[in-house]
Design a protein around this motif. Structure first.
Motif, PDB file in Angstrom:
ATOM      1  N   GLN A   1       0.838  -1.193   0.000  1.00 28.43           N
ATOM      2  CA  GLN A   1       0.000   0.000   0.000  1.00 28.43           C
ATOM      3  C   GLN A   1       0.874   1.246   0.000  1.00 28.43           C
ATOM      4  N   VAL A   2       0.432   2.278  -0.716  1.00 28.81           N
ATOM      5  CA  VAL A   2       1.201   3.521  -0.764  1.00 28.81           C
ATOM      6  C   VAL A   2       0.754   4.462   0.343  1.00 28.81           C
ATOM      7  N   GLN A   3       1.586   5.412   0.628  1.00 27.97           N
ATOM      8  CA  GLN A   3       1.231   6.535   1.495  1.00 27.97           C
ATOM      9  C   GLN A   3       1.330   7.796   0.647  1.00 27.97           C
TER      10      GLN A   3
ATOM     11  N   ARG B   1       6.641   1.242  -3.904  1.00 25.33           N
ATOM     12  CA  ARG B   1       7.020   0.877  -5.272  1.00 25.33           C
ATOM     13  C   ARG B   1       5.835   0.480  -6.121  1.00 25.33           C
ATOM     14  N   THR B   2       4.621   0.659  -5.605  1.00 25.62           N
ATOM     15  CA  THR B   2       3.454   0.182  -6.336  1.00 25.62           C
ATOM     16  C   THR B   2       2.590   1.314  -6.848  1.00 25.62           C
ATOM     17  N   PHE B   3       3.145   2.518  -6.947  1.00 22.26           N
ATOM     18  CA  PHE B   3       2.362   3.688  -7.352  1.00 22.26           C
ATOM     19  C   PHE B   3       1.654   3.455  -8.666  1.00 22.26           C
ATOM     20  N   SER B   4       2.325   2.870  -9.620  1.00 19.66           N
ATOM     21  CA  SER B   4       1.729   2.670 -10.944  1.00 19.66           C
ATOM     22  C   SER B   4       0.617   1.624 -10.939  1.00 19.66           C
ATOM     23  N   SER B   5       0.406   0.965  -9.811  1.00 27.03           N
ATOM     24  CA  SER B   5      -0.680  -0.003  -9.693  1.00 27.03           C
ATOM     25  C   SER B   5      -1.994   0.657  -9.286  1.00 27.03           C
ATOM     26  N   TYR B   6      -1.939   1.952  -9.011  1.00 31.81           N
ATOM     27  CA  TYR B   6      -3.097   2.669  -8.508  1.00 31.81           C
ATOM     28  C   TYR B   6      -3.593   3.715  -9.498  1.00 31.81           C
ATOM     29  N   ALA B   7      -4.900   3.758  -9.670  1.00 27.34           N
ATOM     30  CA  ALA B   7      -5.521   4.937 -10.225  1.00 27.34           C
ATOM     31  C   ALA B   7      -5.483   6.016  -9.145  1.00 27.34           C
ATOM     32  N   MET B   8      -5.372   7.258  -9.549  1.00 28.08           N
ATOM     33  CA  MET B   8      -5.247   8.349  -8.589  1.00 28.08           C
ATOM     34  C   MET B   8      -6.375   9.350  -8.782  1.00 28.08           C
ATOM     35  N   GLY B   9      -6.841   9.860  -7.664  1.00 24.35           N
ATOM     36  CA  GLY B   9      -7.933  10.824  -7.733  1.00 24.35           C
ATOM     37  C   GLY B   9      -7.658  12.047  -6.883  1.00 24.35           C
ATOM     38  N   TRP B  10      -8.352  13.127  -7.213  1.00 18.80           N
ATOM     39  CA  TRP B  10      -8.328  14.340  -6.412  1.00 18.80           C
ATOM     40  C   TRP B  10      -9.755  14.636  -5.936  1.00 18.80           C
TER      41      TRP B  10
ATOM     42  N   THR C   1      -6.624  20.128 -14.741  1.00 23.27           N
ATOM     43  CA  THR C   1      -5.862  19.121 -15.462  1.00 23.27           C
ATOM     44  C   THR C   1      -5.153  18.253 -14.437  1.00 23.27           C
ATOM     45  N   ILE C   2      -5.332  16.960 -14.568  1.00 19.97           N
ATOM     46  CA  ILE C   2      -4.639  16.012 -13.695  1.00 19.97           C
ATOM     47  C   ILE C   2      -3.619  15.269 -14.531  1.00 19.97           C
ATOM     48  N   SER C   3      -2.435  15.131 -13.999  1.00 18.20           N
ATOM     49  CA  SER C   3      -1.370  14.394 -14.672  1.00 18.20           C
ATOM     50  C   SER C   3      -0.595  13.602 -13.628  1.00 18.20           C
ATOM     51  N   ARG C   4       0.201  12.690 -14.094  1.00 16.98           N
ATOM     52  CA  ARG C   4       1.019  11.899 -13.179  1.00 16.98           C
ATOM     53  C   ARG C   4       2.356  11.577 -13.818  1.00 16.98           C
ATOM     54  N   ASP C   5       3.323  11.362 -12.960  1.00 16.42           N
ATOM     55  CA  ASP C   5       4.651  10.949 -13.385  1.00 16.42           C
ATOM     56  C   ASP C   5       4.987   9.702 -12.587  1.00 16.42           C
ATOM     57  N   ASN C   6       4.834   8.556 -13.186  1.00 19.03           N
ATOM     58  CA  ASN C   6       5.054   7.305 -12.451  1.00 19.03           C
ATOM     59  C   ASN C   6       6.520   7.117 -12.073  1.00 19.03           C
ATOM     60  N   ALA C   7       7.410   7.726 -12.819  1.00 17.33           N
ATOM     61  CA  ALA C   7       8.832   7.625 -12.470  1.00 17.33           C
ATOM     62  C   ALA C   7       9.133   8.397 -11.191  1.00 17.33           C
ATOM     63  N   LYS C   8       8.337   9.420 -10.922  1.00 13.55           N
ATOM     64  CA  LYS C   8       8.534  10.235  -9.715  1.00 13.55           C
ATOM     65  C   LYS C   8       7.509   9.914  -8.638  1.00 13.55           C
TER      66      LYS C   8
END
Length: 129
Positions: free
Chosen positions: A1-3, A27-36, A69-76
């Protein structure tokens, strides 16, 4: 689980813009959809937008569509919220959230039985007139 830890809130003048960041640990950030989401004083928490795990698709609430606009950087391990043309009605605590399923994030506001897996602590945005 992420924090999740949000940043970038503060005082903004009406008509201005803001950019919030939400940094995730793990290390599992890219496994999650993200919301605001946001919660204004005396009001329920409302969904404003979400992004798929890959970042390839976004979904915005009608009330803010065209201004955010929502964006994400999975590398970061970071997701961003950019909001323009702010008004005092945008004053709220803004939360990011993570869930394996985009649908869960989208329906959170309308389905009280929905449980989102991870919430950030929130960051306050105050828009002055």
């Amino acid at each position: 689980q992420v924090q999740l830890v949000e940043s970038g809130g503060g005082l903004v003048q009406a008509g201005g813009s803001l950019r919030l960041s939400c940094a995730a640990s793990g290390r599992t950030f890219s496994s999650y959809a993200m919301g605001w989401f946001r919660q204004a004083p005396g009001k329920e928490r409302e969904f404003i937008g979400a992004i798929t795990r890959s970042g390839g698709s976004t979904y915005y609430a009608y009330s803010v569509k065209g201004r955010i606009t929502i964006s994400r950087d999975n590398a970061k391990n970071t997701v961003y919220l950019k909001m323009n043309s702010l008004t005092p009605e945008d004053t709220a605590v803004y939360y990011c959230a993570a869930d394996p399923t985009l649908h869960t994030l989208v329906i959170f506001t309308t389905n009280k039985d929905t449980t989102v897996e991870v919430w950030g602590q929130g960051t306050l945005v105050t828009v002055s007139s």
